[in-house]
Design a protein around this motif. Sequence first.
Motif, mmCIF file in Angstrom:
data_model
loop_
_atom_site.group_PDB
_atom_site.id
_atom_site.type_symbol
_atom_site.label_atom_id
_atom_site.label_comp_id
_atom_site.label_asym_id
_atom_site.label_seq_id
_atom_site.Cartn_x
_atom_site.Cartn_y
_atom_site.Cartn_z
ATOM 1 N N SER A 180 29.823 54.859 5.313
ATOM 2 C CA SER A 180 30.469 53.288 5.379
ATOM 3 C C SER A 180 30.499 52.633 6.690
ATOM 4 C CB SER A 180 31.768 53.374 4.657
ATOM 5 O OG SER A 180 31.778 53.515 3.313
ATOM 6 N N TRP A 181 30.745 53.725 7.586
ATOM 7 C CA TRP A 181 30.469 53.296 8.954
ATOM 8 C C TRP A 181 29.016 52.809 9.487
ATOM 9 C CZ3 TRP A 181 33.405 51.851 12.812
ATOM 10 C CH2 TRP A 181 32.846 51.969 14.145
ATOM 11 N N HIS A 182 28.154 53.524 9.002
ATOM 12 C CA HIS A 182 26.570 53.239 9.195
ATOM 13 C C HIS A 182 26.514 51.917 8.609
ATOM 14 C CE1 HIS A 182 26.053 56.898 11.842
ATOM 15 N NE2 HIS A 182 26.587 57.525 10.649
ATOM 16 N N MET A 183 26.987 51.944 7.471
ATOM 17 C CA MET A 183 26.568 50.496 6.830
ATOM 18 C C MET A 183 27.151 49.380 7.536
ATOM 19 S SD MET A 183 25.125 48.754 4.437
ATOM 20 C CE MET A 183 24.627 49.926 2.962
ATOM 21 N N TYR A 184 28.312 49.533 7.913
ATOM 22 C CA TYR A 184 28.896 48.447 8.696
ATOM 23 C C TYR A 184 28.155 48.313 10.028
ATOM 24 C CZ TYR A 184 31.905 47.039 12.774
ATOM 25 O OH TYR A 184 32.384 46.277 13.788
ATOM 26 N N ARG A 185 27.638 49.333 10.530
ATOM 27 C CA ARG A 185 26.590 49.122 11.735
ATOM 28 C C ARG A 185 25.291 48.251 11.334
ATOM 29 N NH1 ARG A 185 29.381 48.921 15.901
ATOM 30 N NH2 ARG A 185 29.866 51.058 16.984
ATOM 31 N N VAL A 215 40.869 42.334 16.295
ATOM 32 C CA VAL A 215 40.625 41.104 15.532
ATOM 33 C C VAL A 215 41.806 41.229 14.485
ATOM 34 C CG1 VAL A 215 38.108 40.823 15.783
ATOM 35 C CG2 VAL A 215 39.262 42.037 13.766
ATOM 36 N N ASP A 216 42.169 39.921 14.224
ATOM 37 C CA ASP A 216 43.315 40.018 13.097
ATOM 38 C C ASP A 216 42.706 40.241 11.636
ATOM 39 O OD1 ASP A 216 43.014 37.144 11.605
ATOM 40 O OD2 ASP A 216 42.393 37.050 13.518
ATOM 41 N N PHE A 217 43.416 40.716 10.881
ATOM 42 C CA PHE A 217 42.875 41.023 9.552
ATOM 43 C C PHE A 217 42.575 40.113 8.730
ATOM 44 C CE2 PHE A 217 47.080 39.966 8.041
ATOM 45 C CZ PHE A 217 46.914 39.521 6.735
ATOM 46 N N ILE A 218 43.143 38.851 9.046
ATOM 47 C CA ILE A 218 42.505 37.627 8.074
ATOM 48 C C ILE A 218 41.134 37.653 8.558
ATOM 49 C CG2 ILE A 218 42.604 35.310 7.619
ATOM 50 C CD1 ILE A 218 44.694 36.905 6.350
ATOM 51 N N LEU A 226 37.585 46.764 7.224
ATOM 52 C CA LEU A 226 38.215 48.186 7.752
ATOM 53 C C LEU A 226 37.580 48.725 8.927
ATOM 54 C CD1 LEU A 226 39.460 50.222 4.867
ATOM 55 C CD2 LEU A 226 40.996 49.055 6.603
ATOM 56 N N PRO A 227 36.214 48.872 9.082
ATOM 57 C CA PRO A 227 35.623 49.342 10.161
ATOM 58 C C PRO A 227 35.637 48.363 11.365
ATOM 59 C CG PRO A 227 34.178 49.117 8.636
ATOM 60 C CD PRO A 227 35.190 48.803 7.803
ATOM 61 N N LEU A 228 35.445 46.954 10.864
ATOM 62 C CA LEU A 228 35.669 46.042 11.888
ATOM 63 C C LEU A 228 37.022 46.173 12.952
ATOM 64 C CD1 LEU A 228 34.679 43.641 13.419
ATOM 65 C CD2 LEU A 228 35.246 42.161 11.640
ATOM 66 N N LEU A 229 38.269 46.525 11.967
ATOM 67 C CA LEU A 229 39.574 46.378 12.639
ATOM 68 C C LEU A 229 39.754 47.732 13.343
ATOM 69 C CD1 LEU A 229 41.762 45.672 9.555
ATOM 70 C CD2 LEU A 229 41.514 44.238 11.426
ATOM 71 N N MET A 230 38.937 48.658 13.121
ATOM 72 C CA MET A 230 38.579 49.909 14.191
ATOM 73 C C MET A 230 37.987 49.464 15.235
ATOM 74 S SD MET A 230 40.327 52.719 12.778
ATOM 75 C CE MET A 230 39.430 54.085 13.735
ATOM 76 N N ASP A 231 36.812 48.921 15.186
ATOM 77 C CA ASP A 231 35.970 48.516 16.101
ATOM 78 C C ASP A 231 36.287 47.476 17.242
ATOM 79 O OD1 ASP A 231 33.346 49.187 17.259
ATOM 80 O OD2 ASP A 231 32.394 47.724 16.195
#
Length: 269
Positions: free
Chosen positions: A255-260, A202-205, A194-199
């Motif tokens: 969760s955003w910071h965990m993504y980072r 990219v395609d969801f797959i 989810l955060p990658l799609l915001m950032d």
Amino acid sequence: MPQHDTDLHIAGDGPDEIPDPARIEMAAIGESLRAGWSDFMRAPAFGLFFSAFYVAGGLVLLTVAAASGQEWWLMPFVVGFPLIAPFAAVGLYEVSRRIEFGKPLIWREVMGTVFAQKDRQLPSMAMVILLLFMFWVFVAHTTFALFMGVSALTNITSSADALLQGRGLVMLVVGTIIGAGFAAVLFSFTVVGLPLLMDREVDFITAIITSVRSVALNPAVLLCWAALIAVTLFLGILPLFLGLFVALPVLGHASWHMYRHLMPDAEIR
């Protein structure tokens, strides 16, 4: 981390390169939570706004179930709540991203970024999450009927004793294992997806695959992170869903910071 333009991609710019997920330590959990709390304190109005939709939805479900005398039918929705909670974080990701890069927290711009996701890949991820959630509700009710019998579906509202003995206990154990499986799959899809799609564009797959790779690389840390999220959300639900006013925004920002931590070279677009 180098500074990058924080504006969203315009659809059609083309896909971005995806960096390899990083290996992280347990300390990342505490750091993410502290950063999430800091973001919530920095912009509480946004957190309260986005979480209000979930609190209101939970109260509506509870009211309808209570009015019909079917409170127990609410259980699969309550237990499955962590499956759809990541949606609340989408707007919070944008708030944390703006705080991270010193951009102004203007309601119009934040909401514009959230609504702009309809033209990107987020709706596809939303369909995956909703389908899994609805399938979980179906499986939960089917499991109940298989163990307790069809008649119990109408009689259970008069007494909870049937759930605490014999087949009821077995049903609860089996249902918990099945629910944990659903939660694990969806968590693996969304913790980075989810955060990658915001950032990034990219395609969801690709986002799902990258997220699963991150989990496979950090199973122990992310298992603890998933358990913490589930327990916190459950505790937030108990006081008439009102605890979600704090639990959801703090976990969303965290969760955003965990993504980072997991994608340290990811650029904010």
